[in-house]
Structure formats: structure tokens, C-alpha cells
Design an enzyme around this catalytic site. Structure first.
Site, PDB file in Angstrom:
ATOM      1  N   ASP A  18      35.971  28.032  55.437  1.00 31.77           N
ATOM      2  CA  ASP A  18      36.113  27.896  56.882  1.00 31.77           C
ATOM      3  C   ASP A  18      34.722  28.105  57.480  1.00 31.77           C
ATOM      4  O   ASP A  18      33.719  28.208  56.751  1.00 31.77           O
ATOM      5  CB  ASP A  18      37.173  28.861  57.441  1.00 31.77           C
ATOM      6  CG  ASP A  18      36.734  30.327  57.404  1.00 31.77           C
ATOM      7  OD1 ASP A  18      35.673  30.636  56.831  1.00 31.77           O
ATOM      8  OD2 ASP A  18      37.474  31.163  57.957  1.00 31.77           O
ATOM      9  N   CYS A  66      35.452  32.420  52.886  1.00 27.22           N
ATOM     10  CA  CYS A  66      35.646  32.620  54.326  1.00 27.22           C
ATOM     11  C   CYS A  66      34.868  33.881  54.691  1.00 27.22           C
ATOM     12  O   CYS A  66      34.026  34.328  53.917  1.00 27.22           O
ATOM     13  CB  CYS A  66      37.129  32.664  54.716  1.00 27.22           C
ATOM     14  SG  CYS A  66      38.073  34.095  54.171  1.00 27.22           S
ATOM     15  N   THR A  91      35.750  37.083  55.003  1.00 25.11           N
ATOM     16  CA  THR A  91      36.026  38.192  54.080  1.00 25.11           C
ATOM     17  C   THR A  91      36.420  37.713  52.684  1.00 25.11           C
ATOM     18  O   THR A  91      36.421  38.498  51.739  1.00 25.11           O
ATOM     19  CB  THR A  91      37.209  39.024  54.598  1.00 25.11           C
ATOM     20  OG1 THR A  91      38.341  38.146  54.733  1.00 25.11           O
ATOM     21  CG2 THR A  91      36.888  39.665  55.945  1.00 25.11           C
ATOM     22  N   HIS A 138      41.073  38.100  31.796  1.00 21.39           N
ATOM     23  CA  HIS A 138      42.428  38.655  31.804  1.00 21.39           C
ATOM     24  C   HIS A 138      43.435  37.794  32.547  1.00 21.39           C
ATOM     25  O   HIS A 138      44.587  37.710  32.138  1.00 21.39           O
ATOM     26  CB  HIS A 138      42.427  40.059  32.440  1.00 21.39           C
ATOM     27  CG  HIS A 138      41.747  41.093  31.591  1.00 21.39           C
ATOM     28  ND1 HIS A 138      41.889  42.443  31.808  1.00 21.39           N
ATOM     29  CD2 HIS A 138      40.907  40.978  30.530  1.00 21.39           C
ATOM     30  CE1 HIS A 138      41.176  43.123  30.919  1.00 21.39           C
ATOM     31  NE2 HIS A 138      40.559  42.247  30.133  1.00 21.39           N
ATOM     32  N   HIS A 197      46.933  38.947  27.340  1.00 25.50           N
ATOM     33  CA  HIS A 197      46.643  38.546  28.722  1.00 25.50           C
ATOM     34  C   HIS A 197      47.344  37.225  29.046  1.00 25.50           C
ATOM     35  O   HIS A 197      47.888  37.047  30.131  1.00 25.50           O
ATOM     36  CB  HIS A 197      45.140  38.411  28.933  1.00 25.50           C
ATOM     37  CG  HIS A 197      44.396  39.683  28.677  1.00 25.50           C
ATOM     38  ND1 HIS A 197      44.643  40.842  29.378  1.00 25.50           N
ATOM     39  CD2 HIS A 197      43.428  39.990  27.767  1.00 25.50           C
ATOM     40  CE1 HIS A 197      43.853  41.807  28.931  1.00 25.50           C
ATOM     41  NE2 HIS A 197      43.109  41.319  27.948  1.00 25.50           N
TER      42      HIS A 197
HETATM   43  C1  RB5 Z   1      37.193  33.812  60.775  1.00 26.84           C
HETATM   44  O1  RB5 Z   1      36.684  34.411  61.905  1.00 26.84           O
HETATM   45  C2  RB5 Z   1      37.664  34.869  59.784  1.00 26.84           C
HETATM   46  O2  RB5 Z   1      38.822  35.472  60.267  1.00 26.84           O
HETATM   47  C3  RB5 Z   1      37.901  34.248  58.437  1.00 26.84           C
HETATM   48  O3  RB5 Z   1      36.720  33.672  57.973  1.00 26.84           O
HETATM   49  C4  RB5 Z   1      38.356  35.175  57.334  1.00 26.84           C
HETATM   50  O4  RB5 Z   1      37.540  36.301  57.244  1.00 26.84           O
HETATM   51  C5  RB5 Z   1      39.785  35.508  57.324  1.00 26.84           C
HETATM   52  O5  RB5 Z   1      40.309  36.118  56.371  1.00 26.84           O
END
Ligand code: RB5
Length: 148
Positions: free
Chosen positions: A8, A65, A67, A98, A133
Site C-alpha cells: 500500500d 505496508c 506495519t 518450519h 514441520h
Molecule cells: C496505512 O496508513 C497503514 O494503516 C497501513 O500501511 C498498515 O500499517 C496497516 O496495517
């Protein structure tokens, strides 16, 4: 290998850097977007990448993304995907050994580029161990295949 890669907007910059890194191993990259830092929703790109992997259009997938959490959750909704969110190379090695993970998720806002490269290298160069595994992964696959 053919490696599908997607992000994203929160993972766009890291995705762009990782594309070149993946290609430096001799792999072919299939970029499933997003294609700019404008808003892009992680479910769209996580699911597209997962579908490319399970359809055999790519051997493995890498999704990014902010996180790594949202896009890994989305990818894991695709039947047949085993997407591992990794924050260090040890996790990336073990998700292959695994769990036979066929997708890797990374968070651009969590890890820096050098750490991300180490994670990707471990993911791309480690094979599944098999044995006990594989028996556990087979239980996940059996559940996956039985559900609607
Ligand atoms: C986008 O702002 C953010 O929410 C997305 O990149 C991600 O971290 C969501 O899990």
C-alpha cells in the site's frame, strides 16, 4: 524464481527499494502495485499478491505496508497463502524452515532498509525443512482446503 511484490502507500518506498534487491539475486519481479505514494488500500494489494502466488503466477510473494500487519492479514485470507510477518532475518529463516511460508510481509515504518534486505535474503534463500514441520503445515492446508 518469480517473486510477486505489492504494497500500500505506507510500504511503497520500501517496496520500490526491495524490487531492485530481489532482482539482484537474479529473480524476476512481478510488481502488483501500488505504483505511487498516493493512498492505496492494503487489502487490495495483499490479496492480489496472494492470488498471484496461489495461482502459480509467482513462486513466492513479498508484501509491504506501514506495519506489515494489515497486508499480512489480508494476504492470509487467500486460500493457500502462508504469509509471515517478519521483523528480523531469524524469523524469516524460520518461517521458511518450519512454516514453509510462501509469502513474506514487512513493515516499512518498523524496519530500516538494511534490516529489510536481510529479512528478504533469508526468505529467498531458505528452503522448507520438511519432516515434522511439513506434517504441521499439512494440517493448516487441510483446514484451508476444507473451508468454504
Ligand atoms: C496505512 O496508513 C497503514 O494503516 C497501513 O500501511 C498498515 O500499517 C496497516 O496495517
Amino acid at each position: 524464481m518469480k517473486i510477486a511484490i505489492a504494497s500500500d502507500h505506507g510500504g511503497f518506498n520500501l517496496k520500490e527499494q526491495l524490487k531492485k534487491y530481489v532482482e539482484s539475486f537474479g529473480h524476476e519481479v512481478i510488481d502488483l502495485g501500488c505504483y505511487s505514494a498516493d493512498r492505496a488500500d492494503y487489502p487490495d494489494h495483499g490479496i492480489a499478491c496472494g492470488e498471484a502466488v496461489v495461482k502459480g503466477e509467482a513462486d513466492r510473494g513479498i508484501v509491504v505496508c506501514g506495519t506489515g500487519i494489515g497486508i499480512s492479514i489480508a494476504a492470509n485470507k487467500v486460500k493457500g497463502v502462508r504469509c509471515a510477518l517478519c521483523t528480523d532475518p531469524v524469523m524469516a529463516r524460520l518461517c521458511r524452515e518450519h512454516n514453509n511460508a510462501n509469502m513474506l510481509a514487512i513493515g516499512e515504518r518498523i524496519v530500516g532498509i538494511e534490516l529489510a534486505k536481510g529479512i528478504v535474503e533469508a526468505f529467498l534463500t531458505t528452503e522448507a525443512e520438511g519432516g515434522r514441520h511439513a506434517e504441521r503445515v499439512a494440517k493448516i492446508t487441510a483446514y484451508d482446503e476444507a473451508r468454504q
